[in-house]
Design an enzyme around this catalytic site. Structure first.
Site, short mmCIF file in Angstrom:
data_model
loop_
_atom_site.label_atom_id
_atom_site.label_comp_id
_atom_site.label_asym_id
_atom_site.label_seq_id
_atom_site.Cartn_x
_atom_site.Cartn_y
_atom_site.Cartn_z
N GLU B 46 0.90 -1.17 0.70
CA GLU B 46 -0.44 -0.16 0.22
C GLU B 46 0.67 1.31 -0.28
O GLU B 46 1.27 1.41 0.63
CB GLU B 46 -0.70 -0.23 1.04
CG GLU B 46 -1.91 -1.13 1.16
CD GLU B 46 -2.77 -1.17 2.67
OE1 GLU B 46 -4.17 -1.94 2.62
OE2 GLU B 46 -2.22 0.52 3.34
N ASP B 57 -5.46 9.25 10.14
CA ASP B 57 -4.74 8.95 10.66
C ASP B 57 -4.01 9.23 12.22
O ASP B 57 -4.34 10.44 12.69
CB ASP B 57 -3.54 9.08 9.85
CG ASP B 57 -4.20 8.38 8.25
OD1 ASP B 57 -3.49 6.86 8.93
OD2 ASP B 57 -3.81 8.50 6.99
#
EC number: 4.2.1.20
Lengths: 404, 267
Positions: B46, B57
């Protein structure tokens, strides 16, 4: 029941939360089920007379509504054109329009059984309003505020703490409102089971832009009725400052189908549109941030730029999605004024009317100053005085070279 | 589904999916880090697209985003990194992961074309839920790129079919309600979630968020088709910068050993 008017400007958003090409629900999957729950619960609350009655009762007896509609004689005379009137939302409890929305949202939170409240704040007005309603209803409250804003808005930080809120300085990014909103979203995604996020402006994922607008529309509904009662007619022009745009949409929305009423939203041009500013419509283009699609200040790769305004409440690189739509369909005009023009507007109102405005509505006053002289004396401008200036005296003093 | 992604989940053992942020610490440093992740034994890569406002995040990946953007990483750099990766590693599946605005700012067709030309197999977009699929999904599907959706502990059985409709490649199960890099979920809750997800779909399910060590990854691999590790790798890049190549290879190798052999221990 009357048939819906297909040409109405007041029937947005659609059932998916879209205002034309704008709005929507651009959130992480963890939040999506809660957003859907909130939408369903809001539909029920909207249709529930008991909810509306409690909202109205608190606005009357706790917030102090209706706020006055005030004709400003000396400002009108000085500008030499249209009559200038103000909707006095700066007289609300906590000193700004923000409380209207916080009352509505905390009632929704309680309805949904949520036991913890979070919010973001820039200048601290929404944080203070949120901390206020949390104290009123006895719910714990966490306010996310950029570390830069914590430094420059100490009085409001202290107010929030007095009201029992925990103020979390956000160290991420540029440490201002945009970063505070990111951090509030991070908290929410981790505490989605018990936490309600009271968003302060008419932006974010659907249904926030709609419900914030609905709660703030008390401004325009009152003003419309008051103006008709006082003058027997509607105003010719509405003027309001725009950061995210909640005070403006609150004033504008009840008038949107009154075709004789023109509307002017005033963005913050900061140091100037060719320099650092916070005018998302004038200097941005459509993109996706904080749950909605709207005009954003961004670079060619879609990276978000920092806004700048002397007013911390306008210092945001986006704008509520309904404004993006109203601009693109041409129903509302948008302009911008600089920090210096806003400071002039601030002093003008102090001097002519004995009212110290916040720096946010000082932008609206600056726009009124430009447009009123171009209009006939029998025409009427109604501007939203959405906050009072107590919080801003340090900023203004600094810019005027005065040391307190 | 992309042939490379199908193959990655059909090796006879669970797949290790590894995340790194493109351009962190600089665009020039990313290719060697990607090669280290492949050398360590990752089955799927990824590649994170940095964004100024990474709302889902935690601190580790936020910092990585800032480092990458601070080094001047542009979308063109990310696409070049992907193109060069594909030339060096013709068989290793590569997925772009990021936020809606950088992916859609030039239009979804532009992004799908560019990703396809760069040899990208799949895309994970954190903030486009199924309700906003028209923003990106149709353009990706038209180019044969898998749209990898996220399912979370809050995705209940009534909603799951909505999430699965239009998903392909694999399903990314976010094991905790929260942001990346924080706490790990209890293995019992992951097992329950896997049972529920596998009953609803035939596509592989990879589990991520909060997985940092071989000791955590092994037990998850016993019940899932894949395990995703991101923040632990990104932390090493934060710590060692361009010198993170060997530490990253070593971490990935230890994770790969645990993940690939998980079913053997279970037997």
């Amino acid at each position: 029941m009357t048939a819906p008017n297909p040409n109405s400007f007041r029937n947005q958003p659609d059932e998916r939360g879209h205002f034309g090409a704008f709005g929507g629900r651009y959130v992480a999957e963890t939040l999506m089920p809660l957003i859907l729950d909130l939408d369903a619960e809001y539909r029920k609350a909207k249709a529930d007379p008991a909810f509306q009655a409690e909202f109205d009762d608190l606005l009357e007896h706790y917030v102090g509504r209706p706020s006055p509609l005030y004709f400003a004689p000396r400002l009108t005379e000085e500008l030499g054109g249209a009559q200038v009137w103000f909707k006095r939302d700066e007289l609300n409890h906590t000193g700004a329009h923000k409380i209207n929305n916080c009352i509505g949202q905390i009632l929704l939170a309680i309805r949904m059984g949520k036991t913890r409240i979070i919010a973001e704040t820039g200048a601290g007005q929404h944080g203070v309003a949120t901390a206020t309603v949390c104290a009123r209803f006895g719910l714990p409250c966490v306010i996310y505020m950029g570390a830069t804003d914590v430094e420059r808005q100490q009085p409001n930080v202290f107010r929030m703490k007095l009201l029992g809120a925990e103020v979390v300085p956000v160290q991420a990014g540029a440490k201002t409102l945009k970063d505070a909103m990111n951090e509030a979203l991070r908290d929410w995604v981790a505490n989605v089971h018990d936490t309600f996020y009271i968003i302060g402006t008419a932006a974010g994922p659907h249904p926030y832009p709609e419900l914030v607008r609905d709660f703030q529309s008390v401004i325009g509904r009152e003003a419309r009725a008051q103006m008709l009662a006082r003058t027997g007619r509607l105003p010719d022009l509405l003027v309001a400052a725009i950061g995210g745009g909640s005070n403006a949409i609150g004033l504008f929305h009840p008038f949107l189908d009154d075709t004789s009423v023109r509307m002017l939203g005033v963005e913050a041009a900061g140091y100037g549109l060719d320099k650092d500013h916070a005018a998302s419509l004038a200097g941005g283009r459509p993109g996706i941030l904080h749950g909605n699609k709207t005009y954003l200040l961004q670079d060619e790769d879609g990276q978000i730029l920092e806004g700048h305004s002397i007013s911390a409440g306008l210092d945001y690189p986006g704008i509520g999605p309904e404004h993006s739509w109203l601009r693109d369909v041409g129903r509302v005009d948008y302009t911008s004024v600089t920090d210096d023009e806003a400071l002039d507007g601030f002093q003008l109102l102090c001097r002519t009317e004995g009212i110290i405005p916040a720096l946010e509505p000082s932008h609206a006053i600056a726009a009124v100053k430009k447009v009123a002289p171009t209009m006939p004396k029998d025409s009427i401008i109604l501007a939203n005085l959405c906050g009072r200036g107590d919080k801003d005296i340090f900023t203004v003093a600094k810019h005027l070279g005065v040391s307190l | 589904m992309s042939a490379r992604l199908s193959a990655a989940f059909a090796k006879g053992h669970p797949a290790l999916v590894c995340f790194v942020t493109a351009g962190d610490p600089t665009p020039d440093a990313t290719p060697a880090l990607l090669d280290a992740i492949v050398a360590g034994g990752a089955d799927v890569i990824e590649l994170g697209m940095p964004f100024t406002d990474p709302m889902a995040d935690g601190p580790a990946i936020q910092a990585a985003n800032l480092r990458a953007l601070g080094a001047g990483t542009k979308t063109a750099d990310i696409l070049r990194i992907a193109t060069d990766f594909r030339a060096r590693h013709p068989q290793v599946p590569l997925v772009l992961m990021g936020y809606a605005n950088p992916m859609t700012i030039r239009g979804s067709e532009w992004f799908a074309d560019a990703a396809s030309a760069a040899g990208v197999d799949g895309v994970i977009c954190v903030d486009i839920p199924p309700e906003e699929d028209p923003e990106l999904g149709p353009a990706l599907r038209a180019k044969g790129i898998d749209l990898i959706r996220l399912a979370t502990p809050t995705t209940d059985s009534a909603r799951l079919p909505t999430v699965l409709d239009g998903s392909s490649g694999f399903l990314y199960y976010v094991s905790v309600a929260g942001i990346t890099g924080k706490q790990a979920a209890a293995i019992s809750s992951i097992k329950d979630a896997m049972d529920r997800l596998k009953a609803a779909t035939d596509i592989p399910v990879a589990v991520g968020f909060g997985v940092r060590t071989p000791e955590q990854a092994g037990p998850i691999a016993r019940v899932a088709d894949g395990v995703v590790v991101g923040s632990a790798i990104v932390d090493l890049v934060g710590q060692h910068g361009a010198d993170a190549v060997e530490p990253v290879r070593a971490l990935v190798a230890s994770l790969a050993a645990a993940v690939h052999s998980a079913r053997e221990h279970a037997a």
